[in-house]
Design a protein around this motif. Structure first.
Motif, PDB file in Angstrom:
ATOM      1  N   HIS A 243       1.007  -1.185  -0.064  1.00 28.01           N
ATOM      2  CA  HIS A 243      -0.044  -0.076   0.000  1.00 28.01           C
ATOM      3  C   HIS A 243       0.862   1.165  -0.127  1.00 28.01           C
ATOM      4  N   ASP A 244       1.938   1.313   0.878  1.00 23.65           N
ATOM      5  CA  ASP A 244       2.759   2.609   0.820  1.00 23.65           C
ATOM      6  C   ASP A 244       3.978   2.113   0.116  1.00 23.65           C
ATOM      7  N   MET A 245       4.219   0.945  -0.476  1.00 19.83           N
ATOM      8  CA  MET A 245       5.276   0.547  -1.129  1.00 19.83           C
ATOM      9  C   MET A 245       6.738   0.860  -0.597  1.00 19.83           C
ATOM     10  N   ALA A 246       6.382   0.953   0.873  1.00 15.45           N
ATOM     11  CA  ALA A 246       7.719   1.185   1.798  1.00 15.45           C
ATOM     12  C   ALA A 246       7.297   0.467   3.297  1.00 15.45           C
ATOM     13  N   VAL A 247       8.312   0.375   3.888  1.00 19.96           N
ATOM     14  CA  VAL A 247       8.188  -0.005   5.368  1.00 19.96           C
ATOM     15  C   VAL A 247       7.539   1.266   6.043  1.00 19.96           C
ATOM     16  N   ALA A 248       6.532   1.234   6.364  1.00 16.46           N
ATOM     17  CA  ALA A 248       5.628   2.294   7.385  1.00 16.46           C
ATOM     18  C   ALA A 248       5.041   1.858   8.635  1.00 16.46           C
ATOM     19  N   ILE A 249       4.703   2.937   9.505  1.00 17.88           N
ATOM     20  CA  ILE A 249       4.019   2.715  10.587  1.00 17.88           C
ATOM     21  C   ILE A 249       2.647   3.202  10.417  1.00 17.88           C
ATOM     22  N   GLU A 250       1.630   2.388  10.842  1.00 21.49           N
ATOM     23  CA  GLU A 250       0.230   2.454  10.721  1.00 21.49           C
ATOM     24  C   GLU A 250      -0.705   2.046  11.874  1.00 21.49           C
ATOM     25  N   PRO A 251      -1.827   2.806  12.025  1.00 20.16           N
ATOM     26  CA  PRO A 251      -2.521   2.464  13.249  1.00 20.16           C
ATOM     27  C   PRO A 251      -2.918   1.440  13.056  1.00 20.16           C
ATOM     28  N   ILE A 252      -3.009   0.375  14.168  1.00 22.94           N
ATOM     29  CA  ILE A 252      -3.664  -1.130  13.924  1.00 22.94           C
ATOM     30  C   ILE A 252      -5.095  -1.354  13.299  1.00 22.94           C
ATOM     31  N   ALA A 253      -5.789  -0.473  14.111  1.00 22.00           N
ATOM     32  CA  ALA A 253      -7.237  -0.612  13.748  1.00 22.00           C
ATOM     33  C   ALA A 253      -7.578  -0.138  12.041  1.00 22.00           C
ATOM     34  N   ALA A 254      -6.713   0.893  11.699  1.00 24.30           N
ATOM     35  CA  ALA A 254      -6.792   1.248  10.399  1.00 24.30           C
ATOM     36  C   ALA A 254      -6.164   0.145   9.352  1.00 24.30           C
ATOM     37  N   ALA A 255      -5.085  -0.323   9.846  1.00 24.72           N
ATOM     38  CA  ALA A 255      -4.675  -1.294   8.940  1.00 24.72           C
ATOM     39  C   ALA A 255      -5.173  -2.606   8.963  1.00 24.72           C
ATOM     40  N   ILE A 256      -6.023  -3.089   9.854  1.00 25.16           N
ATOM     41  CA  ILE A 256      -6.986  -4.428   9.882  1.00 25.16           C
ATOM     42  C   ILE A 256      -8.081  -3.955   9.053  1.00 25.16           C
ATOM     43  N   ALA A 257      -8.631  -2.726   8.985  1.00 21.93           N
ATOM     44  CA  ALA A 257      -9.674  -2.542   8.344  1.00 21.93           C
ATOM     45  C   ALA A 257      -9.436  -2.340   6.682  1.00 21.93           C
ATOM     46  N   ARG A 258      -8.160  -1.546   6.450  1.00 22.15           N
ATOM     47  CA  ARG A 258      -8.030  -1.560   5.181  1.00 22.15           C
ATOM     48  C   ARG A 258      -7.691  -2.797   4.235  1.00 22.15           C
ATOM     49  N   ILE A 259      -6.672  -3.566   5.206  1.00 28.66           N
ATOM     50  CA  ILE A 259      -6.363  -4.920   4.437  1.00 28.66           C
ATOM     51  C   ILE A 259      -7.535  -5.846   4.254  1.00 28.66           C
ATOM     52  N   GLU A 260      -8.658  -5.924   5.071  1.00 26.13           N
ATOM     53  CA  GLU A 260      -9.949  -6.321   4.983  1.00 26.13           C
ATOM     54  C   GLU A 260     -10.536  -5.842   3.838  1.00 26.13           C
ATOM     55  N   ALA A 261     -10.621  -4.565   3.856  1.00 27.89           N
ATOM     56  CA  ALA A 261     -11.628  -3.766   2.623  1.00 27.89           C
ATOM     57  C   ALA A 261     -10.737  -4.044   1.379  1.00 27.89           C
ATOM     58  N   GLN A 262      -9.550  -4.300   1.210  1.00 28.67           N
ATOM     59  CA  GLN A 262      -9.037  -4.446  -0.190  1.00 28.67           C
ATOM     60  C   GLN A 262      -9.070  -5.945  -0.779  1.00 28.67           C
ATOM     61  N   GLY A 263      -9.556  -6.853   0.066  1.00 32.22           N
ATOM     62  CA  GLY A 263      -9.880  -8.135  -0.096  1.00 32.22           C
ATOM     63  C   GLY A 263      -9.018  -9.006   0.185  1.00 32.22           C
ATOM     64  N   ASP A 264      -7.926  -8.650   1.305  1.00 37.05           N
ATOM     65  CA  ASP A 264      -7.086  -9.725   1.537  1.00 37.05           C
ATOM     66  C   ASP A 264      -7.432 -10.354   2.878  1.00 37.05           C
ATOM     67  N   GLY A 265      -8.738 -10.117   3.332  1.00 41.68           N
ATOM     68  CA  GLY A 265      -9.113 -10.944   4.625  1.00 41.68           C
ATOM     69  C   GLY A 265      -8.747 -10.427   5.913  1.00 41.68           C
ATOM     70  N   PRO A 266      -9.267 -11.126   7.095  1.00 42.88           N
ATOM     71  CA  PRO A 266      -8.985 -10.688   8.248  1.00 42.88           C
ATOM     72  C   PRO A 266      -7.889 -11.008   8.923  1.00 42.88           C
ATOM     73  N   VAL A 267      -7.480 -10.577  10.130  1.00 41.52           N
ATOM     74  CA  VAL A 267      -6.149 -11.164  10.814  1.00 41.52           C
ATOM     75  C   VAL A 267      -6.308 -12.522  10.924  1.00 41.52           C
ATOM     76  N   THR A 268      -5.333 -13.602  10.874  1.00 48.86           N
ATOM     77  CA  THR A 268      -5.412 -14.782  10.819  1.00 48.86           C
ATOM     78  C   THR A 268      -4.812 -15.400  12.137  1.00 48.86           C
ATOM     79  N   ALA A 269      -3.809 -14.346  12.650  1.00 48.78           N
ATOM     80  CA  ALA A 269      -3.218 -14.968  14.010  1.00 48.78           C
ATOM     81  C   ALA A 269      -2.778 -13.623  14.589  1.00 48.78           C
TER      82      ALA A 269
END
Length: 274
Positions: A243-269
């Motif tokens: 998403h950033d095409m780099a190593v980046a810091i991201e809010p946990i809640a925002a990352a979880i929501a963004r990754i699921e919204a883009q179709g890559d699913g929920p946290v698995t572990a």
């Protein structure tokens, strides 16, 4: 072990210690070598796809040298694959590792002298002498503040991951010049003396224990299908991501929501290291 990523066997040779290897394969004990270039792609096949990368000085065992390609296994995680034979060097006694994000080796103990090599975090060198600002190594003179003795480890994987902030995202990358999600986690853990496999599915299966849901602590690992991130604190994580095409810091809640919204699913572990 049947996972071809950590199986030191190809269509012609097999490591001598392998049990149940096909009888028609040549059984070889392998020879020791080290990576002799700043970064070498570890390929699935000669001229094939990159699986991972190895950085300067990493020890490997070579099982076959054929047509300019060496089939080998990395000591750090057991990953097997091919590198150009020209990217290898004879074994040497490494004494120090690059603990800075990256560094240069110089032709003299003077930062204005020509540089001879660019080295990534995690590279291993042999220190030959020097007690001042520069240490003389087998590659030239390296700033002393950029090196740590082998066996001396930082204690905070998240702090190591922070060294890679802004590093470009590179699928299969393992260096400060380009890295992916599992490469970042592996670099952070290995620097701290914690064994770590190379890919995120291996890391999810082999690292840590399940953590209480929502109880995010520094150093925890969050996994998705094909992705992994390192928790920095109760609110943020750090990861190499496309998403950033780099190593980046991201809010946990925002990352979880963004990754699921883009179709890559929920946290698995959600795993916690001991």
């Amino acid at each position: 072990m049947t996972d071809r990523r950590r199986l030191p066997m190809n269509a012609r040779v097999a490591a001598a210690h392998l049990e149940n290897a096909p009888e028609d394969l040549e059984k070889v004990t392998g020879t020791a070598a080290r990576i002799g270039v700043p970064v070498a792609d570890l390929l699935r096949a000669p001229d094939g796809a990159r699986d991972r990368q190895l950085v300067y000085g990493e020890p490997v065992t070579v099982f076959e040298d054929r047509g300019g390609w060496s089939f080998l296994q990395a000591a750090k995680d057991g990953y097997a694959g091919y590198v150009p034979s020209a990217s290898l060097t004879a074994p040497f006694e490494a004494t120090h590792w690059v603990s800075a994000p990256a560094t240069h080796a110089y032709s003299a103990d003077d930062f204005k002298s020509p540089e001879t090599h660019a080295l990534s975090h995690g590279s291993r060198v042999q220190v030959l002498g020097g007690t001042g600002r520069f240490l003389q190594t087998n590659l030239g003179f390296i700033p002393a503040c950029h090196l740590a003795p082998l066996g001396v480890h930082p204690g905070d994987p998240a702090a190591v991951a922070d060294l890679f902030l802004g590093t470009p995202y590179l699928w299969g990358g393992n260096s400060r010049f380009g890295i992916d999600c599992s490469g970042l986690v592996q670099a952070a853990l290995l620097a701290c003396g914690t064994p770590c496999p190379g890919d995120s599915d291996m890391q999810e299966a082999e690292l840590g224990e399940p953590a209480p849901p929502g109880d995010y602590q520094r150093g925890d690992l969050l996994f998705w299908k094909g992705h992994v991130a390192l928790v920095r604190d109760a609110e943020t994580l750090i990861h190499a991501n496309a998403h950033d095409m780099a190593v980046a810091i991201e809010p946990i809640a925002a990352a979880i929501a963004r990754i699921e919204a883009q179709g890559d699913g929920p946290v698995t572990a959600h795993k916690r290291l001991g």
